[in-house]
Design a protein around this motif. Structure first.
Motif, short mmCIF file in Angstrom:
data_model
loop_
_atom_site.label_atom_id
_atom_site.label_comp_id
_atom_site.label_asym_id
_atom_site.label_seq_id
_atom_site.Cartn_x
_atom_site.Cartn_y
_atom_site.Cartn_z
N PHE A 147 64.26 21.13 3.34
CA PHE A 147 64.93 20.37 4.38
C PHE A 147 64.90 21.08 5.73
N ARG A 148 64.96 22.43 5.68
CA ARG A 148 64.93 23.19 6.93
C ARG A 148 63.58 23.03 7.63
N ASP A 149 62.50 23.00 6.84
CA ASP A 149 61.16 22.81 7.42
C ASP A 149 61.04 21.42 8.02
N LEU A 150 61.60 20.45 7.31
CA LEU A 150 61.53 19.07 7.81
C LEU A 150 62.20 18.97 9.18
N LEU A 151 63.40 19.55 9.29
CA LEU A 151 64.11 19.48 10.57
C LEU A 151 63.32 20.19 11.66
N ARG A 152 62.71 21.32 11.29
CA ARG A 152 61.90 22.05 12.28
C ARG A 152 60.69 21.22 12.72
N GLU A 153 60.08 20.54 11.77
CA GLU A 153 58.92 19.69 12.13
C GLU A 153 59.34 18.55 13.04
N ILE A 154 60.50 17.98 12.78
CA ILE A 154 60.98 16.89 13.64
C ILE A 154 61.21 17.42 15.04
N ALA B 46 71.50 23.45 3.93
CA ALA B 46 71.23 24.84 4.32
C ALA B 46 71.34 25.03 5.83
N ASN B 47 71.10 23.97 6.58
CA ASN B 47 71.20 24.10 8.04
C ASN B 47 72.64 24.05 8.49
N LYS B 48 72.88 24.69 9.59
CA LYS B 48 74.19 24.59 10.22
C LYS B 48 74.45 23.10 10.48
N GLU C 291 75.86 17.78 14.57
CA GLU C 291 75.89 16.32 14.52
C GLU C 291 74.47 15.78 14.30
N TRP C 292 73.50 16.39 14.98
CA TRP C 292 72.12 15.92 14.83
C TRP C 292 71.62 16.11 13.40
N VAL C 293 71.96 17.26 12.81
CA VAL C 293 71.52 17.54 11.43
C VAL C 293 72.13 16.49 10.49
N ARG C 294 73.41 16.23 10.67
CA ARG C 294 74.07 15.23 9.80
C ARG C 294 73.50 13.83 10.02
N ASP C 295 73.24 13.48 11.26
CA ASP C 295 72.65 12.16 11.55
C ASP C 295 71.29 12.03 10.89
N GLU D 14 84.84 29.71 0.16
CA GLU D 14 83.42 29.36 0.02
C GLU D 14 83.21 27.90 0.45
N GLU D 15 82.17 27.69 1.23
CA GLU D 15 81.91 26.34 1.70
C GLU D 15 81.37 25.46 0.58
N THR D 16 81.76 24.20 0.58
CA THR D 16 81.28 23.26 -0.44
C THR D 16 80.22 22.34 0.18
N LEU D 17 79.62 21.54 -0.68
CA LEU D 17 78.63 20.57 -0.21
C LEU D 17 79.27 19.62 0.81
N THR D 18 80.50 19.22 0.52
CA THR D 18 81.22 18.33 1.45
C THR D 18 81.41 18.99 2.80
N ASP D 19 81.71 20.29 2.82
CA ASP D 19 81.85 21.00 4.10
C ASP D 19 80.53 20.94 4.87
N ARG D 20 79.41 20.99 4.16
CA ARG D 20 78.12 21.07 4.83
C ARG D 20 77.59 19.70 5.27
N ILE D 21 77.81 18.68 4.45
CA ILE D 21 77.20 17.40 4.82
C ILE D 21 78.22 16.30 5.13
N GLY D 22 79.49 16.56 4.87
CA GLY D 22 80.53 15.59 5.18
C GLY D 22 80.83 14.67 3.99
N VAL D 23 82.04 14.09 4.01
CA VAL D 23 82.52 13.29 2.89
C VAL D 23 81.67 12.04 2.65
N ARG D 24 81.33 11.37 3.73
CA ARG D 24 80.61 10.09 3.58
C ARG D 24 79.22 10.29 2.99
N LEU D 25 78.54 11.31 3.52
CA LEU D 25 77.18 11.55 3.02
C LEU D 25 77.19 12.03 1.58
#
Ligand SMILES: Nc1ncnc2c1ncn2[C@@H]1O[C@H](COP(=O)(O)OP(=O)(O)OP(=O)(O)O)[C@@H](O)[C@H]1O
Ligand SMILES: [Mg+2]
Length: 161
Positions: A49-56, A88-90, A93-97, A128-139
């Motif tokens: 996913f990190r490579d994908l965001l970098r490519e974008i 894995a990315n910080k 808002e753009w990452v979440r979008d 410890e951060e959870t998946l929800t912390d990283r991507i948000g409840v809705r996602l």
């Protein structure tokens, strides 16, 4: 795991492998993807996913030969997609979008996706951060609609397959 390949493409939902570093999530996801491609002759795509965001982001550069759509199209249209290292990315808002866009498009088109993440649903230690912390409840909730849970690669996943 074998059941997923045996039943493919008659599989209702994708997979989500959660687990700490080095438990074999990427290995498992790639093994499944390879089997689908070789045994079922179907097209598939792997992205960290990190490579994908970098490519974008690189596609925005004025000297870039590719557009954002050139990068995203195969990701949205792949018959089966592995998205490794979700969260894995910080989580800006753009990452979440961007995650939301990919997840929603693939969900609406009923395309199979195998996700992996180092972030668990329940913290194993305080703070410890959870998946929800990283991507948000809705996602996270949308993600769970797309997958059969393989909650922790070490235990749950091995139990089920
Ligand atoms: N079933 C397996 N058979 C053989 N080797 C494996 C298996 N599962 C994992 N490995 C090996 O163990 C190592 C770690 O696996 P992998 O990279 O898939 O873990 P990961 O959960 O994706 O880790 P990370 O969170 O750091 O990305 C790799 O060298 C991989 O080749
Ligand atoms: Mg990995």
């Amino acid at each position: 795991m074998q059941r997923f390949v045996d039943n493919y493409p008659q599989v209702e939902s994708g997979l989500l492998f959660l687990g700490t570093c080095g438990v074999g999530k990427t290995h498992l996801a790639v093994a499944l993807l390879k089997q689908v491609i070789t045994e079922k002759g179907d097209g598939g795509l792997f992205y960290d996913f990190r490579d994908l965001l970098r490519e974008i982001q690189a596609s925005w550069d004025s000297i870039s030969q590719t557009s954002e759509w050139d990068v995203l199209k195969p990701v949205l249209e792949a018959r089966i997609l592995v998205l490794d290292e979700l969260g894995a990315n910080k989580p800006t808002e753009w990452v979440r979008d961007t995650i939301a866009h990919i997840i929603n498009c693939r969900y609406n088109d009923k395309r199979l996706t195998i996700f992996t993440s180092n972030f668990l649903d329940t913290p194993t230690k305080a703070g410890e951060e959870t998946l929800t912390d990283r991507i948000g409840v809705r996602l996270r909730s949308r993600l769970y609609e797309m997958v059969q849970r393989g909650r922790d690669t070490r235990s749950r996943f091995q139990e089920r397959y």
